[in-house]
Design a protein around this motif. Structure first.
Motif, PDB file in Angstrom:
ATOM      1  N   ALA A  45       0.832  -1.210   0.000  1.00 38.86           N
ATOM      2  CA  ALA A  45       0.000   0.000   0.000  1.00 38.86           C
ATOM      3  C   ALA A  45       0.865   1.258   0.000  1.00 38.86           C
ATOM      4  CB  ALA A  45      -0.934  -0.001   1.206  1.00 38.86           C
ATOM      5  N   GLU A  46       1.917   1.258   0.815  1.00 42.95           N
ATOM      6  CA  GLU A  46       2.828   2.409   0.860  1.00 42.95           C
ATOM      7  C   GLU A  46       3.563   2.567  -0.466  1.00 42.95           C
ATOM      8  OE1 GLU A  46       4.114   2.768   5.562  1.00 42.95           O
ATOM      9  OE2 GLU A  46       5.057   1.219   4.310  1.00 42.95           O
ATOM     10  N   GLN A  47       3.915   1.447  -1.087  1.00 44.25           N
ATOM     11  CA  GLN A  47       4.587   1.510  -2.388  1.00 44.25           C
ATOM     12  C   GLN A  47       3.707   2.187  -3.433  1.00 44.25           C
ATOM     13  OE1 GLN A  47       6.339  -2.275  -3.736  1.00 44.25           O
ATOM     14  NE2 GLN A  47       6.445  -2.908  -1.601  1.00 44.25           N
ATOM     15  N   GLY A  48       2.406   1.889  -3.404  1.00 42.21           N
ATOM     16  CA  GLY A  48       1.489   2.523  -4.348  1.00 42.21           C
ATOM     17  C   GLY A  48       1.450   4.025  -4.185  1.00 42.21           C
ATOM     18  N   MET A 212      -5.234   7.772 -10.806  1.00 45.49           N
ATOM     19  CA  MET A 212      -6.414   7.024 -11.244  1.00 45.49           C
ATOM     20  C   MET A 212      -6.102   5.526 -11.337  1.00 45.49           C
ATOM     21  SD  MET A 212      -7.800   9.674 -14.160  1.00 45.49           S
ATOM     22  CE  MET A 212      -9.109   8.569 -14.717  1.00 45.49           C
ATOM     23  N   ILE A 213      -4.900   5.193 -11.781  1.00 43.99           N
ATOM     24  CA  ILE A 213      -4.502   3.780 -11.827  1.00 43.99           C
ATOM     25  C   ILE A 213      -4.474   3.201 -10.423  1.00 43.99           C
ATOM     26  CG2 ILE A 213      -2.570   2.225 -12.330  1.00 43.99           C
ATOM     27  CD1 ILE A 213      -1.924   4.006 -14.733  1.00 43.99           C
ATOM     28  N   LEU A 214      -3.928   3.967  -9.471  1.00 47.80           N
ATOM     29  CA  LEU A 214      -3.893   3.516  -8.075  1.00 47.80           C
ATOM     30  C   LEU A 214      -5.306   3.294  -7.555  1.00 47.80           C
ATOM     31  CD1 LEU A 214      -2.384   3.017  -5.390  1.00 47.80           C
ATOM     32  CD2 LEU A 214      -2.498   5.487  -4.971  1.00 47.80           C
ATOM     33  N   ALA A 215      -6.226   4.192  -7.896  1.00 52.12           N
ATOM     34  CA  ALA A 215      -7.596   4.096  -7.391  1.00 52.12           C
ATOM     35  C   ALA A 215      -8.383   2.960  -8.033  1.00 52.12           C
ATOM     36  CB  ALA A 215      -8.325   5.427  -7.610  1.00 52.12           C
ATOM     37  N   PHE A 216      -8.208   2.766  -9.344  1.00 53.73           N
ATOM     38  CA  PHE A 216      -9.060   1.810 -10.064  1.00 53.73           C
ATOM     39  C   PHE A 216      -8.406   0.441 -10.293  1.00 53.73           C
ATOM     40  CE2 PHE A 216     -10.695   5.982 -11.581  1.00 53.73           C
ATOM     41  CZ  PHE A 216     -11.969   5.867 -11.050  1.00 53.73           C
ATOM     42  N   LEU A 217      -7.081   0.412 -10.403  1.00 53.78           N
ATOM     43  CA  LEU A 217      -6.399  -0.862 -10.664  1.00 53.78           C
ATOM     44  C   LEU A 217      -5.609  -1.381  -9.467  1.00 53.78           C
ATOM     45  CD1 LEU A 217      -5.092  -0.311 -14.329  1.00 53.78           C
ATOM     46  CD2 LEU A 217      -7.299  -1.206 -13.554  1.00 53.78           C
ATOM     47  N   PRO A 219      -2.578  -0.703  -6.038  1.00 55.65           N
ATOM     48  CA  PRO A 219      -1.195  -0.255  -5.851  1.00 55.65           C
ATOM     49  C   PRO A 219      -0.180  -0.989  -6.716  1.00 55.65           C
ATOM     50  CG  PRO A 219      -1.972  -1.494  -3.939  1.00 55.65           C
ATOM     51  CD  PRO A 219      -3.157  -1.238  -4.799  1.00 55.65           C
ATOM     52  N   ALA A 220      -0.388  -2.287  -6.980  1.00 55.10           N
ATOM     53  CA  ALA A 220       0.578  -3.041  -7.781  1.00 55.10           C
ATOM     54  C   ALA A 220       0.693  -2.453  -9.190  1.00 55.10           C
ATOM     55  CB  ALA A 220       0.184  -4.510  -7.848  1.00 55.10           C
ATOM     56  N   ASP A 221      -0.452  -2.160  -9.815  1.00 57.59           N
ATOM     57  CA  ASP A 221      -0.420  -1.581 -11.160  1.00 57.59           C
ATOM     58  C   ASP A 221       0.127  -0.157 -11.146  1.00 57.59           C
ATOM     59  OD1 ASP A 221      -1.272  -3.688 -12.762  1.00 57.59           O
ATOM     60  OD2 ASP A 221      -3.384  -3.288 -12.396  1.00 57.59           O
ATOM     61  N   ALA A 222      -0.133   0.582 -10.075  1.00 56.95           N
ATOM     62  CA  ALA A 222       0.419   1.931  -9.960  1.00 56.95           C
ATOM     63  C   ALA A 222       1.940   1.880  -9.887  1.00 56.95           C
ATOM     64  CB  ALA A 222      -0.150   2.640  -8.727  1.00 56.95           C
ATOM     65  N   VAL A 223       2.465   0.903  -9.143  1.00 54.66           N
ATOM     66  CA  VAL A 223       3.922   0.739  -9.039  1.00 54.66           C
ATOM     67  C   VAL A 223       4.497   0.347 -10.393  1.00 54.66           C
ATOM     68  CG1 VAL A 223       5.774  -0.638  -8.013  1.00 54.66           C
ATOM     69  CG2 VAL A 223       3.895   0.187  -6.579  1.00 54.66           C
ATOM     70  N   VAL A 224       3.839  -0.590 -11.087  1.00 54.74           N
ATOM     71  CA  VAL A 224       4.328  -1.033 -12.398  1.00 54.74           C
ATOM     72  C   VAL A 224       4.283   0.108 -13.404  1.00 54.74           C
ATOM     73  CG1 VAL A 224       3.910  -2.589 -14.344  1.00 54.74           C
ATOM     74  CG2 VAL A 224       3.753  -3.454 -12.015  1.00 54.74           C
ATOM     75  N   PHE A 225       3.205   0.910 -13.382  1.00 55.29           N
ATOM     76  CA  PHE A 225       3.119   2.043 -14.298  1.00 55.29           C
ATOM     77  C   PHE A 225       4.269   3.013 -14.060  1.00 55.29           C
ATOM     78  CE2 PHE A 225       1.728   6.373 -15.303  1.00 55.29           C
ATOM     79  CZ  PHE A 225       1.372   6.228 -16.631  1.00 55.29           C
ATOM     80  N   THR A 226       4.535   3.328 -12.779  1.00 52.59           N
ATOM     81  CA  THR A 226       5.641   4.225 -12.467  1.00 52.59           C
ATOM     82  C   THR A 226       6.971   3.606 -12.880  1.00 52.59           C
ATOM     83  OG1 THR A 226       4.441   5.203 -10.612  1.00 52.59           O
ATOM     84  CG2 THR A 226       6.827   5.473 -10.620  1.00 52.59           C
ATOM     85  N   ALA A 227       7.129   2.301 -12.620  1.00 52.05           N
ATOM     86  CA  ALA A 227       8.375   1.618 -12.994  1.00 52.05           C
ATOM     87  C   ALA A 227       8.574   1.650 -14.512  1.00 52.05           C
ATOM     88  CB  ALA A 227       8.359   0.180 -12.491  1.00 52.05           C
ATOM     89  N   LEU A 228       7.507   1.365 -15.265  1.00 57.04           N
ATOM     90  CA  LEU A 228       7.602   1.386 -16.729  1.00 57.04           C
ATOM     91  C   LEU A 228       7.890   2.793 -17.243  1.00 57.04           C
ATOM     92  CD1 LEU A 228       4.630  -0.999 -17.572  1.00 57.04           C
ATOM     93  CD2 LEU A 228       7.005  -1.373 -18.259  1.00 57.04           C
ATOM     94  N   TRP A 286       6.896  -6.023 -10.442  1.00 61.49           N
ATOM     95  CA  TRP A 286       7.253  -6.178 -11.851  1.00 61.49           C
ATOM     96  C   TRP A 286       7.026  -7.611 -12.329  1.00 61.49           C
ATOM     97  CZ3 TRP A 286       9.233  -2.340 -15.186  1.00 61.49           C
ATOM     98  CH2 TRP A 286       9.649  -2.790 -16.435  1.00 61.49           C
ATOM     99  N   SER A 287       7.406  -8.576 -11.509  1.00 58.75           N
ATOM    100  CA  SER A 287       7.342  -9.983 -11.921  1.00 58.75           C
ATOM    101  C   SER A 287       5.927 -10.561 -11.837  1.00 58.75           C
ATOM    102  CB  SER A 287       8.297 -10.825 -11.065  1.00 58.75           C
ATOM    103  OG  SER A 287       7.970 -10.713  -9.694  1.00 58.75           O
TER     104      SER A 287
END
Length: 390
Positions: A45-48, A212-217, A219-228, A286-287
């Motif tokens: 959650a904190e990562q998101g 919006m990604i954090l809210a709808f998808l 924290p994992a997807d929010a982290v991946v989006f930022t990483a990408l 990521w994995s």
């Protein structure tokens, strides 16, 4: 212009351009290192939240760059000189010390990160624009070394892993704020307003999208989006370098160097993905899903910016700040619209596809604006010649 320079001089300038350009990796490394360290020190959650904070920090850095650097480079009626303000260096140092004292605290990290990124953006921008190449090489080495040691410490689950990262940033900040012989130009008020407005309009899209990604998808997807976005940001380094140089003067040499660097970065990222380096750096976020396709799309989105940078910088050099702001507003709406369609499909590849399509449309819009204004200027000059002296 570089076309009229002697061969050896052009070679030296090309070499220093390439070295300074490579130093930009240090700027892109900071968000990536922050995400990597966070993946081992904080909860999911904190990562998101931190992932969104990284995007917000990038936005704040862009605004600071617009106010301190780009507004002066775009003020055609001035000498267009820039320096790294001591006050910004002082604020960055205070933020860095506070972060080191607080240790692995997600809230403090989210508060301090925008100040540190702003210092990095402005410091590098000044060095590139004013060709302070030797200074920039040393600053880049300090930032890169700090990030490397911080990530390695995080692999060992050390609570102090953020300390080397912050120390490298602060050391680079001190180097970049050393005195220079020239003074900063005073930006034209009208130009400053337009530059800040269009930067705010454009830069707000990505932190809002990630929120919006954090809210709808989640924290994992929010982290991946930022990483990408961060990883593909390696391609943005030569593009930002090119924009800075072209804001000063058109240079075919810098365009060729930057285009070659974009291609090399694209290939390097695909190799790193193939060998599993990003799984190792970013951990489970990521994995947990397939990232090859979104990585390719994210890189294509970044690379497409090459087509927008050249006409954009040309309009800036013409002093057409109002026109650029209008075009940027249109581009931002298009970008957010296409990205939102991808988000509605609940797919990160669809989001990056939307960003890529929007970037290609943006290139057409900027080139249309450049040609229209150039034709208008030529017609105006022709009419004045025909009318003769009054």
């Amino acid at each position: 212009m570089t076309a009229g320079l002697p061969g050896p001089t052009r070679m030296r300038r090309a070499t220093m351009s390439a070295v300074t350009l490579l130093g930009g990796v240090s700027l892109a490394v900071i968000p990536a290192a922050t995400v990597s360290i966070s993946s081992r020190l904080f909860t999911t959650a904190e990562q998101g939240v931190i992932a969104v904070a990284v995007m917000v920090a990038t936005f704040v850095g862009q605004l600071a760059f617009a106010v301190i650097v780009e507004s002066r480079l775009s003020s055609a009626a001035t000498e267009r000189r820039v320096v790294f303000p001591v006050w910004l260096a002082a604020i960055a140092i205070v933020a860095g010390v506070a972060l080191v004292i607080a240790g692995p605290n997600a809230l403090v990290l989210c508060i301090c990160l925008p100040v540190l990124i702003a210092g990095l953006e402005v410091g590098r921008g000044v060095s590139v624009a004013e060709r302070l190449d030797t200074r920039e090489v040393w600053a880049s080495v300090l930032v890169g070394a700090g990030a490397l040691f911080g990530v390695l410490a995080a692999f060992g689950r050390a609570d102090w892993a953020l300390t080397p990262l912050v120390t490298g940033i602060l050391a680079a900040t001190v180097v970049r704020c050393l005195p220079v012989a020239h003074r900063a130009s005073r930006p034209q008020g009208r130009i400053l307003g337009w530059v800040v407005a269009d930067t705010a309009i454009t830069g707000a899209v990505y932190p809002l999208l990630n929120a919006m990604i954090l809210a709808f998808l989640g924290p994992a997807d929010a982290v991946v989006f930022t990483a990408l976005a961060t990883v593909s940001g390696l391609l943005a380094i030569p593009l930002n370098f090119l924009r800075l140089r072209l804001l000063k003067e058109h240079s075919t040499l810098d365009i060729l160097v930057s285009a070659g660097a974009v291609l090399a970065a694209f290939v390097a990222l695909l190799v790193l993905e193939a060998v599993g380096a990003f799984d190792f750096v970013f951990g489970s976020a990521w994995s947990s899903q397939s990232t090859l396709l979104p990585l390719v799309l994210a890189c294509a989105w970044r690379a497409a910016s090459l087509a927008t940078t050249i006409p954009f910088a040309a309009l800036r050099r013409m002093g057409e700040a109002g026109l650029v702001t209008g075009l940027r507003a249109v581009v931002s709406l298009v970008t957010f619209g296409f990205a939102a369609i991808g988000l509605a499909m609940q797919s990160l590849p669809a989001v990056f596809t939307g960003l890529l399509i929007a970037e290609l449309i943006s290139a057409i819009v900027y080139e249309w604006g450049r040609r229209a204004r150039l034709a208008q200027n030529l017609n105006g000059a022709r009419r004045r010649r025909e009318e003769g002296p009054s």
